[in-house]
Design an enzyme around this catalytic site. Structure first.
Site, PDB file in Angstrom:
ATOM      1  N   ASP A  94       0.813  -1.205   0.000  1.00 56.67           N
ATOM      2  CA  ASP A  94       0.000   0.000   0.000  1.00 56.67           C
ATOM      3  C   ASP A  94       0.856   1.268   0.000  1.00 56.67           C
ATOM      4  OD1 ASP A  94      -2.073   1.742   0.139  1.00 56.67           O
ATOM      5  OD2 ASP A  94      -2.543   1.367   2.238  1.00 56.67           O
ATOM      6  N   ASP A 309      -1.427   5.038  -6.007  1.00 57.33           N
ATOM      7  CA  ASP A 309      -1.758   4.206  -4.853  1.00 57.33           C
ATOM      8  C   ASP A 309      -1.888   2.738  -5.229  1.00 57.33           C
ATOM      9  OD1 ASP A 309      -2.669   3.124  -2.544  1.00 57.33           O
ATOM     10  OD2 ASP A 309      -4.269   4.555  -2.223  1.00 57.33           O
TER      11      ASP A 309
END
Ligand SMILES: *[C@@H]1O[C@H](CO)[C@@H](O)[C@H](O)[C@H]1NC(C)=O
Ligand SMILES: *[C@@H]1O[C@H](CO)[C@@H](O)[C@H](O)[C@H]1NC(C)=O
Ligand SMILES: *[C@@H]1O[C@H](CO)[C@@H](O)[C@H](O)[C@H]1NC(C)=O
Length: 430
Positions: A94, A309
């Site tokens: 992440d 992301d």
């Protein structure tokens, strides 16, 4: 899961406009059933903005390491080993958050995970961070807890209201799934989560936040040994094969077809923001300043700040941008619009089957960095007669999600403040 600090979001909205070695790991996407889309994974906010401070252990020598990454349910997981003796587990990759954590025994509340839950009692290298130390104090919202009241407890929340809560600790992590490309990282600060909310997949036991903010991000902790660089290549889900994540020099992206765009800083947080200036659909181009009537566009005539992301599936663009994209794609594809039966996607078409007239969608980032999205992960054949585009409008932070990133090699360089990318059909190569 676009895990992102709330403080950051506010910053973005208000103050808009603002070599070492390496190693590689495989990335493992979450299982992909029929409906892989989790737009609600956009965790646009987390609770704490952890202040940047000292690096716990720097200079571990110059190393490259590489790991496989597995794909599951539109998310990518990386294999890590925790503790001594090592326990193998998978953590969600992440770039939108900055804490490394894993579930720990004994659980107050843990979600179901496929791999065994780490038991700190069973590891000779586990050490809790003491309350009152600089390390504990640099974690906003940390509290003293434990039987003796001297353990450093943390709480870390994400934008979708999922959270992890436990003890801040140090442990030996082993990363890298390739011979000669592994790295042992002693005394790595991480969250031992005893109380985890829902919202995480059983494919992983936690999250590896790859944002560079705060002393506890994995990246901050290893920054000096990897020369501030890492990168990954996400294999499009439709193809078999294992994605890779590389740290250090292994992550280099260069050669014909490689583009580079500056990382844009937003406040003091270090995430991977870039400046999206416009896009093209086939031969039709738009730049953010075009047709500007609202103040939003005027304030940022150069572009839109977008977060790269690895924890978010869909790509989110500002509503006005989306309107243009939508009409250009609809004109090019020349198919009837239909609602997504799952209600997750905004841009779906009924396709009669056979060959589609799909235009090339290109994102134009600052510095002439053009990203021509992969057709296969832009026009998704969800059913025989249904094609959807995994791009949605947002009034919040624009995000470049994993579908858009598939089939590209990315490299983030925190020291040069650039992100480089390049389309490739060889994501699975080391
Ligand atoms: C520690 O791990 C070993 C196997 O690695 C296991 O046999 C043992 O039961 C574990 N002990 C505890 C306390 O979990
Ligand atoms: C567990 O976390 C939740 C938030 O998800 C919190 O409300 C609750 O108080 C926590 N429980 C304990 C025992 O820490
Ligand atoms: C505004 O957008 C339309 C398409 O929506 C385009 O044809 C026109 O050229 C644009 N005008 C300017 C000034 O960019």
């Amino acid at each position: 899961m676009a895990t992102l600090l709330l403080a950051l979001l506010f910053l973005l909205q208000s103050a808009y406009g603002g070599s070492g070695g390496g190693f590689t790991a495989d990335l493992i996407p979450r299982d992909h059933p029929a409906s892989p889309f989790h737009p609600d994974h956009v965790r646009s906010a987390a609770q704490r903005s952890i202040s940047r401070a000292h690096h716990l252990w720097a200079r571990h020598g110059s190393k490259d390491f590489q790991s496989d990454v597995t794909y599951s349910n539109s998310e990518y997981y990386m294999k890590v080993s925790i503790g001594s003796p090592p326990l193998e587990t998978f953590v969600l990759v992440d770039t939108g958050s900055d804490l490394l954590w894993t579930q720990c025994k004994p659980c107050i509340k843990c979600y179901r995970q496929k791999s065994p839950i780490f038991n700190p009692r069973n590891s000779s290298t586990y050490k809790t961070v003491r309350c009152g130390t600089r390390l504990c104090e640099s974690l906003t919202g940390a509290r003293c807890g434990g039987h003796d009241g001297r353990t450093c407890n943390y709480f870390y929340g994400y934008g979708d209201e999922s959270s992890t809560n436990g003890v801040l600790a140090m442990e030996t992590f082993r990363i890298g799934t390739h011979p000669g490309k592994t790295m042992t990282l002693p005394r790595t600060v991480f969250g031992c989560s005893y109380n985890t909310s829902k919202g995480f997949s059983s494919a992983g036991s936690g999250v590896i936040g790859l944002g560079g903010s705060g002393p506890f991000s994995f990246i901050s902790q290893i920054e000096d040994s990897i020369g501030g660089q890492f990168g990954y290549c996400l294999v499009p889900e439709s193809r078999k094969g294992t994605s890779k994540i590389s740290f250090g020099e292994d992550s280099v992206v260069s050669g014909p077809g490689a583009f580079s765009t500056p990382l844009v800083s937003v406040g003091s947080d270090r995430f991977y923001f870039v400046d999206l200036e416009g896009f093209s659909v086939g031969k039709t181009s738009f730049s953010y300043g075009d047709n500007s009537t609202n103040s939003e566009a005027k304030e940022s005539s150069e572009g839109v700040i977008m977060l790269i992301d690895s924890g978010t599936t869909l790509t989110y663009v500002p509503s006005r941008f989306f309107d243009h994209l939508e009409s250009a794609i609809t004109a090019a594809i020349a198919l009837p619009r239909v609602p997504d039966p799952h209600g997750n996607l905004d841009l779906c078409y009924r396709s009669p089957g056979g060959k589609l007239n799909t235009p090339t969608v290109t994102l134009h980032f600052a510095g002439g960095a053009d990203m021509a999205l992969n057709t296969g992960s832009t026009f998704l054949h969800l059913k025989e007669d249904l094609v959807c585009v995994p791009i949605s409008p947002t009034d919040h932070l624009p995000i470049l999600g994993t579908f858009a990133q598939m089939g590209f090699k990315f490299r983030f360089d925190l020291w040069k403040n650039t992100v480089s990318f390049m389309a490739t059909t060889k994501c699975t190569a080391q």
